[in-house]
Design a protein around this motif. Sequence first.
Motif, PDB file in Angstrom:
ATOM      1  N   LYS A   1       0.842  -1.196   0.000  1.00 13.49           N
ATOM      2  CA  LYS A   1       0.000   0.000   0.000  1.00 13.49           C
ATOM      3  C   LYS A   1       0.876   1.244   0.000  1.00 13.49           C
ATOM      4  O   LYS A   1       1.835   1.332   0.759  1.00 13.49           O
ATOM      5  CB  LYS A   1      -0.910   0.001   1.233  1.00 13.49           C
ATOM      6  CG  LYS A   1      -2.043   1.013   1.156  1.00 13.49           C
ATOM      7  CD  LYS A   1      -3.035   0.779   2.278  1.00 13.49           C
ATOM      8  CE  LYS A   1      -4.327   1.538   1.998  1.00 13.49           C
ATOM      9  NZ  LYS A   1      -5.371   1.245   2.977  1.00 13.49           N
ATOM     10  N   SER A   2       0.537   2.194  -0.856  1.00 12.75           N
ATOM     11  CA  SER A   2       1.318   3.431  -0.949  1.00 12.75           C
ATOM     12  C   SER A   2       0.848   4.435   0.095  1.00 12.75           C
ATOM     13  O   SER A   2      -0.269   4.358   0.607  1.00 12.75           O
ATOM     14  CB  SER A   2       1.166   4.042  -2.347  1.00 12.75           C
ATOM     15  OG  SER A   2      -0.184   4.398  -2.582  1.00 12.75           O
ATOM     16  N   ARG A   3       1.750   5.372   0.408  1.00  7.68           N
ATOM     17  CA  ARG A   3       1.383   6.556   1.186  1.00  7.68           C
ATOM     18  C   ARG A   3       1.730   7.767   0.343  1.00  7.68           C
ATOM     19  O   ARG A   3       2.869   7.915  -0.089  1.00  7.68           O
ATOM     20  CB  ARG A   3       2.142   6.588   2.522  1.00  7.68           C
ATOM     21  CG  ARG A   3       1.337   6.000   3.663  1.00  7.68           C
ATOM     22  CD  ARG A   3       2.060   6.110   4.970  1.00  7.68           C
ATOM     23  NE  ARG A   3       1.540   7.165   5.821  1.00  7.68           N
ATOM     24  CZ  ARG A   3       0.410   7.088   6.513  1.00  7.68           C
ATOM     25  NH1 ARG A   3      -0.337   6.028   6.433  1.00  7.68           N
ATOM     26  NH2 ARG A   3       0.018   8.076   7.284  1.00  7.68           N
ATOM     27  N   VAL A   4       0.755   8.619   0.108  1.00  5.95           N
ATOM     28  CA  VAL A   4       0.945   9.804  -0.729  1.00  5.95           C
ATOM     29  C   VAL A   4       0.708  11.040   0.133  1.00  5.95           C
ATOM     30  O   VAL A   4      -0.365  11.188   0.722  1.00  5.95           O
ATOM     31  CB  VAL A   4      -0.021   9.796  -1.933  1.00  5.95           C
ATOM     32  CG1 VAL A   4       0.134  11.076  -2.746  1.00  5.95           C
ATOM     33  CG2 VAL A   4       0.222   8.567  -2.809  1.00  5.95           C
ATOM     34  N   ASP A   5       1.743  11.894   0.225  1.00  8.78           N
ATOM     35  CA  ASP A   5       1.666  13.098   1.069  1.00  8.78           C
ATOM     36  C   ASP A   5       1.215  12.754   2.492  1.00  8.78           C
ATOM     37  O   ASP A   5       0.462  13.494   3.130  1.00  8.78           O
ATOM     38  CB  ASP A   5       0.728  14.134   0.449  1.00  8.78           C
ATOM     39  CG  ASP A   5       1.237  14.659  -0.884  1.00  8.78           C
ATOM     40  OD1 ASP A   5       2.462  14.605  -1.105  1.00  8.78           O
ATOM     41  OD2 ASP A   5       0.423  15.108  -1.708  1.00  8.78           O
ATOM     42  N   GLY A   6       1.668  11.587   2.972  1.00 12.47           N
ATOM     43  CA  GLY A   6       1.407  11.199   4.357  1.00 12.47           C
ATOM     44  C   GLY A   6       0.142  10.404   4.579  1.00 12.47           C
ATOM     45  O   GLY A   6      -0.067   9.862   5.669  1.00 12.47           O
ATOM     46  N   ASP A   7      -0.720  10.292   3.552  1.00 16.53           N
ATOM     47  CA  ASP A   7      -1.981   9.569   3.731  1.00 16.53           C
ATOM     48  C   ASP A   7      -1.977   8.246   2.973  1.00 16.53           C
ATOM     49  O   ASP A   7      -1.412   8.156   1.877  1.00 16.53           O
ATOM     50  CB  ASP A   7      -3.158  10.423   3.236  1.00 16.53           C
ATOM     51  CG  ASP A   7      -3.411  11.617   4.146  1.00 16.53           C
ATOM     52  OD1 ASP A   7      -3.267  11.463   5.368  1.00 16.53           O
ATOM     53  OD2 ASP A   7      -3.737  12.709   3.630  1.00 16.53           O
ATOM     54  N   PRO A   8      -2.618   7.202   3.531  1.00 22.09           N
ATOM     55  CA  PRO A   8      -2.683   5.912   2.831  1.00 22.09           C
ATOM     56  C   PRO A   8      -3.466   6.035   1.534  1.00 22.09           C
ATOM     57  O   PRO A   8      -4.519   6.672   1.497  1.00 22.09           O
ATOM     58  CB  PRO A   8      -3.393   4.991   3.834  1.00 22.09           C
ATOM     59  CG  PRO A   8      -3.971   5.865   4.887  1.00 22.09           C
ATOM     60  CD  PRO A   8      -3.265   7.185   4.844  1.00 22.09           C
ATOM     61  N   ARG A   9      -2.909   5.440   0.467  1.00 27.40           N
ATOM     62  CA  ARG A   9      -3.566   5.496  -0.843  1.00 27.40           C
ATOM     63  C   ARG A   9      -3.623   4.087  -1.450  1.00 27.40           C
ATOM     64  O   ARG A   9      -3.685   3.115  -0.739  1.00 27.40           O
ATOM     65  CB  ARG A   9      -2.822   6.477  -1.766  1.00 27.40           C
ATOM     66  CG  ARG A   9      -3.015   7.944  -1.406  1.00 27.40           C
ATOM     67  CD  ARG A   9      -4.453   8.385  -1.614  1.00 27.40           C
ATOM     68  NE  ARG A   9      -4.656   9.808  -1.333  1.00 27.40           N
ATOM     69  CZ  ARG A   9      -5.534  10.284  -0.480  1.00 27.40           C
ATOM     70  NH1 ARG A   9      -6.277   9.456   0.229  1.00 27.40           N
ATOM     71  NH2 ARG A   9      -5.689  11.583  -0.308  1.00 27.40           N
ATOM     72  N   ASP A  10      -3.551   3.996  -2.782  1.00 28.31           N
ATOM     73  CA  ASP A  10      -3.777   2.733  -3.480  1.00 28.31           C
ATOM     74  C   ASP A  10      -2.677   1.708  -3.214  1.00 28.31           C
ATOM     75  O   ASP A  10      -1.528   2.053  -2.946  1.00 28.31           O
ATOM     76  CB  ASP A  10      -3.845   2.974  -4.992  1.00 28.31           C
ATOM     77  CG  ASP A  10      -5.037   3.826  -5.397  1.00 28.31           C
ATOM     78  OD1 ASP A  10      -5.927   4.016  -4.548  1.00 28.31           O
ATOM     79  OD2 ASP A  10      -5.070   4.285  -6.543  1.00 28.31           O
ATOM     80  N   ARG A  11      -3.062   0.446  -3.357  1.00 26.39           N
ATOM     81  CA  ARG A  11      -2.082  -0.640  -3.378  1.00 26.39           C
ATOM     82  C   ARG A  11      -1.524  -0.760  -4.792  1.00 26.39           C
ATOM     83  O   ARG A  11      -2.080  -0.235  -5.749  1.00 26.39           O
ATOM     84  CB  ARG A  11      -2.738  -1.965  -2.958  1.00 26.39           C
ATOM     85  CG  ARG A  11      -3.207  -1.969  -1.499  1.00 26.39           C
ATOM     86  CD  ARG A  11      -3.703  -3.335  -1.068  1.00 26.39           C
ATOM     87  NE  ARG A  11      -4.179  -3.280   0.307  1.00 26.39           N
ATOM     88  CZ  ARG A  11      -3.404  -3.396   1.382  1.00 26.39           C
ATOM     89  NH1 ARG A  11      -2.099  -3.569   1.229  1.00 26.39           N
ATOM     90  NH2 ARG A  11      -3.908  -3.346   2.598  1.00 26.39           N
ATOM     91  N   LEU A  12      -0.392  -1.475  -4.914  1.00 27.84           N
ATOM     92  CA  LEU A  12       0.175  -1.722  -6.237  1.00 27.84           C
ATOM     93  C   LEU A  12      -0.849  -2.468  -7.094  1.00 27.84           C
ATOM     94  O   LEU A  12      -1.658  -3.219  -6.560  1.00 27.84           O
ATOM     95  CB  LEU A  12       1.446  -2.572  -6.101  1.00 27.84           C
ATOM     96  CG  LEU A  12       2.630  -1.911  -5.383  1.00 27.84           C
ATOM     97  CD1 LEU A  12       3.794  -2.898  -5.293  1.00 27.84           C
ATOM     98  CD2 LEU A  12       3.074  -0.655  -6.098  1.00 27.84           C
ATOM     99  N   PRO A  13      -0.819  -2.270  -8.430  1.00 31.40           N
ATOM    100  CA  PRO A  13       0.127  -1.473  -9.214  1.00 31.40           C
ATOM    101  C   PRO A  13      -0.210   0.023  -9.189  1.00 31.40           C
ATOM    102  O   PRO A  13      -1.356   0.399  -8.966  1.00 31.40           O
ATOM    103  CB  PRO A  13      -0.040  -2.052 -10.626  1.00 31.40           C
ATOM    104  CG  PRO A  13      -1.471  -2.507 -10.662  1.00 31.40           C
ATOM    105  CD  PRO A  13      -1.783  -3.003  -9.274  1.00 31.40           C
ATOM    106  N   LEU A  14       0.844   0.857  -9.440  1.00 33.88           N
ATOM    107  CA  LEU A  14       0.681   2.307  -9.478  1.00 33.88           C
ATOM    108  C   LEU A  14       1.159   2.843 -10.820  1.00 33.88           C
ATOM    109  O   LEU A  14       2.191   2.415 -11.340  1.00 33.88           O
ATOM    110  CB  LEU A  14       1.496   2.975  -8.364  1.00 33.88           C
ATOM    111  CG  LEU A  14       1.217   2.558  -6.918  1.00 33.88           C
ATOM    112  CD1 LEU A  14       2.166   3.286  -5.981  1.00 33.88           C
ATOM    113  CD2 LEU A  14      -0.232   2.833  -6.535  1.00 33.88           C
TER     114      LEU A  14
END
Length: 296
Positions: free
Chosen positions: A267-280
Amino acid sequence: MNQMTSYALIFNPHAGHNGATSVANHIAQRIKAAGHQALKQPTSKPGDATTLAFTTLADVAVAIGGDGTINEVAAGLVKRRRPPKLGIIPQGTVNNLARVLHIPLNADQALDNLLQGTPNPLDIGMVNDHVMISTMTLGVLANAAVSVSQKEKQRFGPLVFLVRGLRSLSKNQHWHLAIKGAQKTWERNTAFLLVTMTNSVGGFLNFAPQAKFDDGMFHVFVAPELTWRRTFLLIPYFLTGNFSKLPGMTYFATNQLTITSLTSRLKSRVDGDPRDRLPLKMRVISDKVEVMIKPA
Protein backbone atom coordinates in the motif's frame (compact mmCIF):
# COMPACT_ATOMS: atom_id res chain seq x y z
CA MET A 1 -2.17 41.26 -7.71
CA ASN A 2 -2.76 44.99 -7.06
CA GLN A 3 -6.40 45.22 -8.26
CA MET A 4 -9.22 43.86 -6.11
CA THR A 5 -8.74 40.10 -5.84
CA SER A 6 -11.15 37.53 -4.45
CA TYR A 7 -9.82 34.84 -2.09
CA ALA A 8 -11.66 31.63 -1.14
CA LEU A 9 -10.34 30.56 2.29
CA ILE A 10 -10.64 26.76 2.46
CA PHE A 11 -10.01 25.26 5.90
CA ASN A 12 -10.89 22.41 8.23
CA PRO A 13 -12.50 24.06 11.30
CA HIS A 14 -11.37 21.14 13.50
CA ALA A 15 -7.68 21.26 12.47
CA GLY A 16 -4.67 23.10 13.86
CA HIS A 17 -3.34 23.60 17.37
CA ASN A 18 -5.66 26.56 18.07
CA GLY A 19 -8.35 25.80 15.51
CA ALA A 20 -8.11 26.89 11.89
CA THR A 21 -11.36 28.84 12.27
CA SER A 22 -9.75 31.64 14.28
CA VAL A 23 -6.90 31.82 11.76
CA ALA A 24 -9.39 31.97 8.87
CA ASN A 25 -11.36 34.75 10.62
CA HIS A 26 -8.19 36.77 11.18
CA ILE A 27 -6.94 36.25 7.60
CA ALA A 28 -10.35 37.24 6.18
CA GLN A 29 -10.31 40.49 8.18
CA ARG A 30 -6.82 41.36 6.96
CA ILE A 31 -7.67 40.56 3.33
CA LYS A 32 -10.73 42.84 3.49
CA ALA A 33 -8.70 45.58 5.18
CA ALA A 34 -6.28 45.37 2.23
CA GLY A 35 -9.18 46.12 -0.14
CA HIS A 36 -9.83 42.59 -1.40
CA GLN A 37 -12.67 40.07 -1.09
CA ALA A 38 -12.52 37.06 1.24
CA LEU A 39 -14.98 34.17 1.37
CA LYS A 40 -14.60 31.69 4.24
CA GLN A 41 -15.29 28.12 3.12
CA PRO A 42 -14.99 25.62 5.99
CA THR A 43 -15.00 21.89 5.24
CA SER A 44 -17.18 19.37 7.05
CA LYS A 45 -15.83 16.07 5.78
CA PRO A 46 -12.84 14.60 3.84
CA GLY A 47 -12.98 15.58 0.17
CA ASP A 48 -14.84 18.86 0.79
CA ALA A 49 -11.71 20.94 0.13
CA THR A 50 -11.41 19.33 -3.33
CA THR A 51 -15.05 20.13 -4.14
CA LEU A 52 -14.71 23.72 -2.89
CA ALA A 53 -11.53 24.27 -4.96
CA PHE A 54 -13.19 22.76 -8.02
CA THR A 55 -16.29 24.98 -7.78
CA THR A 56 -15.00 28.29 -6.38
CA LEU A 57 -15.33 31.40 -8.52
CA ALA A 58 -12.58 33.21 -6.56
CA ASP A 59 -9.31 34.34 -8.14
CA VAL A 60 -7.26 32.49 -5.51
CA ALA A 61 -8.13 29.28 -3.65
CA VAL A 62 -6.31 29.52 -0.31
CA ALA A 63 -5.53 26.31 1.58
CA ILE A 64 -5.37 27.09 5.31
CA GLY A 65 -3.85 23.95 6.80
CA GLY A 66 -1.12 21.38 6.33
CA ASP A 67 0.02 19.28 3.38
CA GLY A 68 -3.18 17.22 3.50
CA THR A 69 -5.36 20.30 3.02
CA ILE A 70 -3.09 21.61 0.23
CA ASN A 71 -3.29 18.18 -1.44
CA GLU A 72 -7.11 18.28 -1.38
CA VAL A 73 -7.27 21.84 -2.73
CA ALA A 74 -4.76 21.01 -5.49
CA ALA A 75 -6.87 17.98 -6.42
CA GLY A 76 -9.79 20.31 -7.12
CA LEU A 77 -7.69 22.84 -9.04
CA VAL A 78 -5.93 20.36 -11.32
CA LYS A 79 -9.27 19.07 -12.66
CA ARG A 80 -10.26 22.53 -13.93
CA ARG A 81 -9.58 23.82 -17.42
CA ARG A 82 -8.45 27.24 -16.12
CA PRO A 83 -8.04 26.93 -12.36
CA PRO A 84 -7.74 29.81 -9.90
CA LYS A 85 -4.32 30.41 -8.35
CA LEU A 86 -3.34 28.41 -5.26
CA GLY A 87 -2.58 30.27 -2.02
CA ILE A 88 -1.13 28.69 1.13
CA ILE A 89 -1.43 29.69 4.80
CA PRO A 90 0.47 26.89 6.62
CA GLN A 91 -1.29 25.47 9.68
CA GLY A 92 -0.08 21.86 9.65
CA THR A 93 2.46 19.96 11.71
CA VAL A 94 5.23 19.43 9.13
CA ASN A 95 4.22 21.97 6.41
CA ASN A 96 6.54 20.36 3.91
CA LEU A 97 5.40 22.22 0.77
CA ALA A 98 5.26 25.60 2.54
CA ARG A 99 8.89 25.17 3.61
CA VAL A 100 9.90 24.27 0.06
CA LEU A 101 8.18 27.39 -1.29
CA HIS A 102 9.73 29.59 1.46
CA ILE A 103 6.27 30.51 2.73
CA PRO A 104 6.55 31.69 6.36
CA LEU A 105 4.91 29.41 8.94
CA ASN A 106 3.51 32.43 10.80
CA ALA A 107 -0.02 33.14 9.49
CA ASP A 108 0.38 36.93 9.24
CA GLN A 109 3.71 36.65 7.45
CA ALA A 110 2.28 33.96 5.16
CA LEU A 111 -0.56 36.33 4.26
CA ASP A 112 1.94 39.10 3.45
CA ASN A 113 3.68 36.55 1.20
CA LEU A 114 0.36 35.74 -0.45
CA LEU A 115 -0.77 39.36 -1.00
CA GLN A 116 2.63 40.40 -2.36
CA GLY A 117 3.23 37.17 -4.29
CA THR A 118 3.19 36.37 -7.97
CA PRO A 119 1.96 33.18 -9.69
CA ASN A 120 4.57 30.43 -10.12
CA PRO A 121 4.04 27.03 -11.81
CA LEU A 122 3.71 24.13 -9.34
CA ASP A 123 4.12 20.55 -10.50
CA ILE A 124 1.30 18.21 -9.52
CA GLY A 125 1.83 14.47 -9.48
CA MET A 126 -0.87 11.92 -10.21
CA VAL A 127 -0.64 8.51 -8.50
CA ASN A 128 -3.33 6.52 -10.29
CA ASP A 129 -6.26 8.91 -9.70
CA HIS A 130 -4.84 10.63 -6.59
CA VAL A 131 -3.00 13.95 -6.48
CA MET A 132 0.53 14.18 -5.04
CA ILE A 133 2.18 17.48 -4.11
CA SER A 134 5.21 16.20 -2.25
CA THR A 135 6.08 12.53 -1.61
CA MET A 136 5.03 8.95 -2.23
CA THR A 137 6.48 6.05 -0.26
CA LEU A 138 6.27 2.26 -0.43
CA GLY A 139 7.73 -0.34 1.93
CA VAL A 140 9.20 0.27 5.35
CA LEU A 141 9.03 4.08 5.19
CA ALA A 142 5.31 3.95 4.42
CA ASN A 143 4.79 1.37 7.17
CA ALA A 144 6.74 3.52 9.65
CA ALA A 145 4.64 6.60 8.88
CA VAL A 146 1.48 4.63 9.73
CA SER A 147 2.74 4.12 13.28
CA VAL A 148 3.27 7.85 13.96
CA SER A 149 0.37 9.44 15.82
CA GLN A 150 -0.82 13.03 15.35
CA LYS A 151 0.26 13.78 18.93
CA GLU A 152 3.79 12.48 18.23
CA LYS A 153 3.99 14.58 15.04
CA GLN A 154 3.01 17.70 16.96
CA ARG A 155 5.41 16.97 19.83
CA PHE A 156 8.52 15.81 17.95
CA GLY A 157 8.04 17.14 14.39
CA PRO A 158 9.97 15.63 11.47
CA LEU A 159 12.43 13.83 13.78
CA VAL A 160 9.83 11.23 14.76
CA PHE A 161 9.59 10.02 11.13
CA LEU A 162 13.36 9.56 10.94
CA VAL A 163 13.53 7.60 14.21
CA ARG A 164 10.50 5.43 13.41
CA GLY A 165 11.80 4.85 9.87
CA LEU A 166 15.20 3.66 11.11
CA ARG A 167 13.51 1.31 13.57
CA SER A 168 11.44 -0.20 10.73
CA LEU A 169 14.46 -0.44 8.43
CA SER A 170 16.37 -2.41 11.04
CA LYS A 171 13.82 -5.25 10.73
CA ASN A 172 15.34 -6.00 7.31
CA GLN A 173 12.06 -6.35 5.42
CA HIS A 174 12.10 -6.22 1.64
CA TRP A 175 9.80 -6.58 -1.36
CA HIS A 176 10.32 -7.42 -5.04
CA LEU A 177 9.31 -4.48 -7.24
CA ALA A 178 9.43 -3.71 -10.95
CA ILE A 179 9.80 0.03 -11.64
CA LYS A 180 9.61 1.54 -15.11
CA GLY A 181 10.43 5.20 -15.80
CA ALA A 182 10.58 7.12 -19.06
CA GLN A 183 14.17 5.97 -19.70
CA LYS A 184 15.01 3.56 -16.90
CA THR A 185 13.73 0.17 -15.75
CA TRP A 186 14.62 -1.35 -12.36
CA GLU A 187 13.66 -4.74 -10.91
CA ARG A 188 14.80 -6.45 -7.73
CA ASN A 189 14.27 -6.55 -3.96
CA THR A 190 14.04 -3.24 -2.12
CA ALA A 191 13.53 -2.10 1.46
CA PHE A 192 11.67 1.00 0.33
CA LEU A 193 10.81 3.21 -2.61
CA LEU A 194 10.58 6.97 -2.13
CA VAL A 195 9.42 9.40 -4.81
CA THR A 196 9.63 13.14 -4.15
CA MET A 197 8.68 16.20 -6.20
CA THR A 198 10.61 18.68 -4.04
CA ASN A 199 13.93 18.99 -2.21
CA SER A 200 12.21 18.26 1.12
CA VAL A 201 10.96 15.02 2.65
CA GLY A 202 9.14 15.09 5.99
CA GLY A 203 10.40 18.60 6.68
CA PHE A 204 14.08 17.79 6.03
CA LEU A 205 14.89 20.49 3.50
CA ASN A 206 18.14 19.24 2.00
CA PHE A 207 16.96 15.71 1.25
CA ALA A 208 17.10 16.00 -2.55
CA PRO A 209 18.87 19.27 -3.45
CA GLN A 210 18.50 18.54 -7.18
CA ALA A 211 14.67 18.48 -7.00
CA LYS A 212 12.69 21.63 -7.84
CA PHE A 213 8.95 22.17 -7.38
CA ASP A 214 8.58 23.18 -11.04
CA ASP A 215 11.07 20.91 -12.85
CA GLY A 216 8.41 18.53 -14.20
CA MET A 217 10.06 15.51 -12.61
CA PHE A 218 9.59 12.76 -10.05
CA HIS A 219 12.83 12.13 -8.14
CA VAL A 220 12.98 8.40 -7.45
CA PHE A 221 15.01 6.68 -4.72
CA VAL A 222 15.05 2.88 -4.55
CA ALA A 223 16.85 1.48 -1.51
CA PRO A 224 18.76 -1.81 -1.55
CA GLU A 225 18.09 -4.54 1.01
CA LEU A 226 19.44 -3.02 4.23
CA THR A 227 21.65 -4.54 6.89
CA TRP A 228 21.87 -3.04 10.41
CA ARG A 229 25.12 -1.30 9.45
CA ARG A 230 23.66 0.15 6.26
CA THR A 231 20.59 1.36 8.15
CA PHE A 232 22.70 3.56 10.40
CA LEU A 233 24.74 4.74 7.42
CA LEU A 234 21.50 6.25 6.13
CA ILE A 235 21.40 9.02 8.75
CA PRO A 236 24.28 11.28 7.55
CA TYR A 237 23.30 10.71 3.89
CA PHE A 238 19.70 11.67 4.70
CA LEU A 239 20.60 14.81 6.64
CA THR A 240 23.29 16.15 4.30
CA GLY A 241 21.44 15.89 0.99
CA ASN A 242 23.54 13.01 -0.30
CA PHE A 243 20.83 10.35 -0.10
CA SER A 244 21.22 9.45 -3.79
CA LYS A 245 24.91 8.66 -3.13
CA LEU A 246 24.24 6.02 -0.45
CA PRO A 247 26.04 2.82 -1.55
CA GLY A 248 23.53 0.59 -3.31
CA MET A 249 20.89 3.33 -3.68
CA THR A 250 19.31 3.70 -7.12
CA TYR A 251 18.33 7.26 -8.04
CA PHE A 252 16.80 8.64 -11.22
CA ALA A 253 14.43 11.42 -12.35
CA THR A 254 11.48 10.84 -14.65
CA ASN A 255 8.15 12.44 -15.57
CA GLN A 256 6.29 9.12 -15.57
CA LEU A 257 6.51 5.95 -13.52
CA THR A 258 4.87 2.52 -13.38
CA ILE A 259 5.36 0.37 -10.26
CA THR A 260 4.28 -3.27 -10.16
CA SER A 261 4.99 -6.44 -8.18
CA LEU A 262 4.12 -10.08 -8.81
CA THR A 263 4.58 -10.94 -5.13
CA SER A 264 3.16 -8.01 -3.15
CA ARG A 265 0.12 -5.72 -2.89
CA LEU A 266 2.04 -3.05 -0.99
CA LYS A 267 0.00 0.00 0.00
CA SER A 268 1.32 3.43 -0.95
CA ARG A 269 1.38 6.56 1.19
CA VAL A 270 0.94 9.80 -0.73
CA ASP A 271 1.67 13.10 1.07
CA GLY A 272 1.41 11.20 4.36
CA ASP A 273 -1.98 9.57 3.73
CA PRO A 274 -2.68 5.91 2.83
CA ARG A 275 -3.57 5.50 -0.84
CA ASP A 276 -3.78 2.73 -3.48
CA ARG A 277 -2.08 -0.64 -3.38
CA LEU A 278 0.17 -1.72 -6.24
CA PRO A 279 0.13 -1.47 -9.21
CA LEU A 280 0.68 2.31 -9.48
CA LYS A 281 0.84 4.50 -12.55
CA MET A 282 2.31 7.97 -11.99
CA ARG A 283 2.68 11.09 -14.14
CA VAL A 284 3.59 14.77 -13.63
CA ILE A 285 1.21 17.56 -14.63
CA SER A 286 3.16 20.79 -15.21
CA ASP A 287 1.97 24.34 -15.98
CA LYS A 288 -1.62 23.70 -14.83
CA VAL A 289 -1.59 24.87 -11.22
CA GLU A 290 0.10 28.14 -10.21
CA VAL A 291 0.93 28.97 -6.59
CA MET A 292 1.26 32.49 -5.18
CA ILE A 293 4.74 33.07 -3.73
CA LYS A 294 7.01 36.06 -3.30
CA PRO A 295 9.87 36.24 -5.80
CA ALA A 296 13.15 35.02 -4.30
